[in-house]
Design a protein around this motif. Structure first.
Motif, short mmCIF file in Angstrom:
data_model
loop_
_atom_site.label_atom_id
_atom_site.label_comp_id
_atom_site.label_asym_id
_atom_site.label_seq_id
_atom_site.Cartn_x
_atom_site.Cartn_y
_atom_site.Cartn_z
N THR A 136 0.86 -1.07 -0.07
CA THR A 136 0.04 0.09 0.07
C THR A 136 0.83 1.33 -0.26
N THR A 137 2.06 1.27 -0.66
CA THR A 137 2.70 2.43 -1.19
C THR A 137 3.15 2.37 -2.30
N ARG A 138 2.95 3.54 -3.02
CA ARG A 138 3.00 3.61 -4.49
C ARG A 138 4.49 3.32 -4.81
N VAL A 139 4.63 2.32 -5.56
CA VAL A 139 6.06 1.91 -6.16
C VAL A 139 5.96 2.06 -8.07
N ASP A 140 6.67 3.16 -8.42
CA ASP A 140 6.53 3.41 -9.69
C ASP A 140 7.85 3.80 -10.47
N THR A 141 8.68 3.06 -10.82
CA THR A 141 9.93 3.32 -11.14
C THR A 141 10.04 3.97 -12.47
N GLU A 142 9.19 4.14 -13.25
CA GLU A 142 9.13 5.02 -14.58
C GLU A 142 8.62 6.42 -14.30
N VAL A 143 7.48 6.46 -13.47
CA VAL A 143 7.07 7.70 -13.18
C VAL A 143 7.95 8.59 -12.00
N GLY B 49 -10.49 24.31 11.34
CA GLY B 49 -10.95 24.36 9.77
C GLY B 49 -10.10 23.40 9.07
N PHE B 50 -9.65 22.25 9.62
CA PHE B 50 -8.78 21.31 8.73
C PHE B 50 -9.89 20.40 8.22
N ARG B 51 -9.55 19.74 6.91
CA ARG B 51 -10.13 18.54 6.22
C ARG B 51 -9.29 17.47 6.19
N VAL B 52 -9.98 16.37 6.48
CA VAL B 52 -9.06 15.01 6.26
C VAL B 52 -9.16 14.60 4.82
N VAL B 53 -8.17 14.20 4.05
CA VAL B 53 -7.83 13.69 2.90
C VAL B 53 -7.38 12.19 3.10
N TRP B 54 -8.05 11.23 2.83
CA TRP B 54 -7.81 9.80 2.94
C TRP B 54 -6.83 9.39 2.07
N THR B 55 -5.90 8.71 2.30
CA THR B 55 -4.76 8.01 1.44
C THR B 55 -4.66 6.79 1.58
N ASP B 56 -4.33 6.07 0.20
CA ASP B 56 -3.77 4.62 0.23
C ASP B 56 -2.26 4.40 0.61
N ASP B 57 -1.59 5.35 0.44
CA ASP B 57 -0.14 5.40 0.40
C ASP B 57 0.33 5.87 2.01
N LEU B 58 0.83 4.67 2.50
CA LEU B 58 1.32 4.80 3.97
C LEU B 58 2.37 5.80 4.18
N ARG B 59 3.19 6.08 3.18
CA ARG B 59 4.04 7.27 3.19
C ARG B 59 3.40 8.67 3.46
N ASP B 60 2.31 8.82 2.96
CA ASP B 60 1.58 10.25 3.24
C ASP B 60 0.91 10.57 4.43
N HIS B 61 0.92 9.38 5.20
CA HIS B 61 0.08 9.62 6.58
C HIS B 61 0.46 10.55 7.58
N LEU B 62 -0.35 11.43 7.62
CA LEU B 62 -0.21 12.81 8.69
C LEU B 62 0.67 13.90 7.79
N SER B 63 0.67 13.73 6.45
CA SER B 63 1.22 14.87 5.96
C SER B 63 0.10 16.18 5.86
N VAL B 64 0.70 17.31 5.75
CA VAL B 64 -0.28 18.44 5.74
C VAL B 64 -0.30 19.30 4.81
N ASP B 65 -1.42 19.74 3.99
CA ASP B 65 -1.38 20.67 3.02
C ASP B 65 -1.82 21.95 3.60
N TRP B 66 -0.89 23.02 4.14
CA TRP B 66 -1.43 23.90 4.85
C TRP B 66 -2.20 25.03 4.18
N GLU B 67 -1.90 25.09 2.91
CA GLU B 67 -2.52 25.98 1.74
C GLU B 67 -3.72 25.96 2.00
N ASN B 68 -4.22 24.53 1.84
CA ASN B 68 -5.73 24.32 1.88
C ASN B 68 -6.44 23.44 2.98
N GLN B 69 -5.49 23.63 4.03
CA GLN B 69 -5.98 23.28 5.40
C GLN B 69 -6.52 21.58 5.52
#
Length: 365
Positions: free
Chosen positions: A110-117, A166-186
């Motif tokens: 559940t972590t995006r592996v893509d050597t070409e991209v 005023g935060f909003r949750v964005v659910w992710t399938d990639d474990l690496r992204d867990h708890l990262s924050v987009d401050w501009e869009n809260q």
């Protein structure tokens, strides 16, 4: 292609696939309702094999499961070794096998592996093992001393962060992204496959990610989504998520930063948000731990002072208005009195005897 979709298969077929990742899971332990989001993610990832047939050596969920089985036993192989392995090569173009290995690793971890991209993905180079490629994306930090700043407030929940700040949750399938924050869009990203993490605790199986990372990821979810709190239950219902069915996954809610090594920096950043006053009407309420007492007291003192000032001004205005009205009434009363006096004199002067007695008033009559 509906038969290829894991989400729509029979319980027995779904269990077969689940066992490609956790071989020891028992039939009674498999509750398919807990896997809906995970199966949707797997279907979405493996769908590319049928959409772009020539780019992958295996197509569909079942054949990708064969690659997962291979990777479980050989994640220390370099990419070159994995490609040339007699178990999967079958004289197929190396680039096709490489892409299929990346896809299988993405589904398995559940972590995006893509050597070409490459951009935003784990890159599995030819001379590197899958294990070393993955581990480079999960860094740990040194444990801090037990100080007051180490304590995490009990009100530190995702429901509170979203409602009061005023935060909003964005659910992710990639474990690496867990708890990262987009401050501009809260927006706060949260890994949603708790069942995936839980299964590795209950049914250990070979995997290149250390089990400590899965344990800590569970702890962060327990921290932000305490399953026994009504507010969290309401919040998850509004988000259409049911992972709180798993409870605390046999672990406790860890309330110190020093309990976290892999996600501590991200927790620290979110914890600092609580040091600012809440947004909107939430700043008017004193929280249970009285952490916002100074801001709360400052606001209400200022409010009371302003209110008293307004009231005093209002009473001053009322006093002025009352004085003006009293003055006008007095003038009107005086005017009426003068008129009545003039009328009485005029009536008296009509009498000859009275007019003689009052020459100063009746001389002109």
């Amino acid at each position: 292609m509906a038969a290829e979709r894991l989400i729509s298969r029979t319980r027995a077929q779904q269990l077969d696939f689940v066992r490609s990742i956790w071989p020891s899971i028992g039939e009674d332990e498999f509750q398919r309702e807990d896997y809906g989001r995970l199966f949707t993610f797997i279907d979405r990832e493996t769908n590319v094999t049928t959409k772009y047939l020539g780019r992958y050596s295996k197509h569909g969920v079942d054949e990708i499961a064969e690659y997962i089985h291979f990777l479980r036993g050989n994640f220390t192989y370099s990419k070159t070794q994995a490609i040339t392995s007699n178990q999967i090569s079958q004289r197929i173009d190396g680039g096709v096998i490489s892409r299929t290995l990346d896809l299988a690793a993405s589904v398995w971890l559940t972590t995006r592996v893509d050597t070409e991209v490459a951009t935003g993905c784990v890159t599995w180079h030819l001379n590197d093992s899958l294990q070393s490629s993955i581990l480079s994306h999960f860094q740990s930090t040194v444990i801090v001393n037990d100080t007051k700043s180490d304590i995490i407030p009990r009100g530190f929940t995702m429901a509170h962060l979203c409602k009061a700040y005023g935060f909003r949750v964005v659910w992710t399938d990639d474990l690496r992204d867990h708890l990262s924050v987009d401050w501009e869009n809260q927006r706060i990203m949260v890994y949603e496959h708790l069942i995936y993490l839980y299964n590795f605790l209950m049914h250990p199986a070979p995997i290149p990610i250390p089990i400590e990372i899965f344990e800590e990821a569970i702890d962060t979810i327990n921290l932000l989504f305490p399953s026994d709190q009504k507010r969290t239950k309401r919040f998850l219902r509004s988000e259409h998520r049911i992972f709180n069915r798993l409870g605390y996954c046999g672990r406790e809610r860890r309330m110190r930063l020093s309990d976290y090594r892999h996600w501590r920096e991200r927790i620290t950043v979110l914890k600092e948000v609580l040091e600012d006053p809440p947004k909107g009407h939430h700043q008017l309420v004193l929280d249970k731990e009285r952490r916002n007492f100074l801001n709360w007291a400052t606001f209400w003192i200022a409010f009371v002072v302003a209110l008293l000032t307004i009231i005093s001004i209002a009473f001053g205005i009322v006093g002025v208005v009352y004085s003006v009205k009293s003055y006008r009434i007095a003038l009107e009363s005086l005017h009426v009195g003068v008129q009545q006096t003039e009328l009485a004199i005029a009536m008296a002067c009509t009498d000859t005897e009275m007019a003689a007695r009052l020459p100063q008033y009746c001389s002109g009559a």
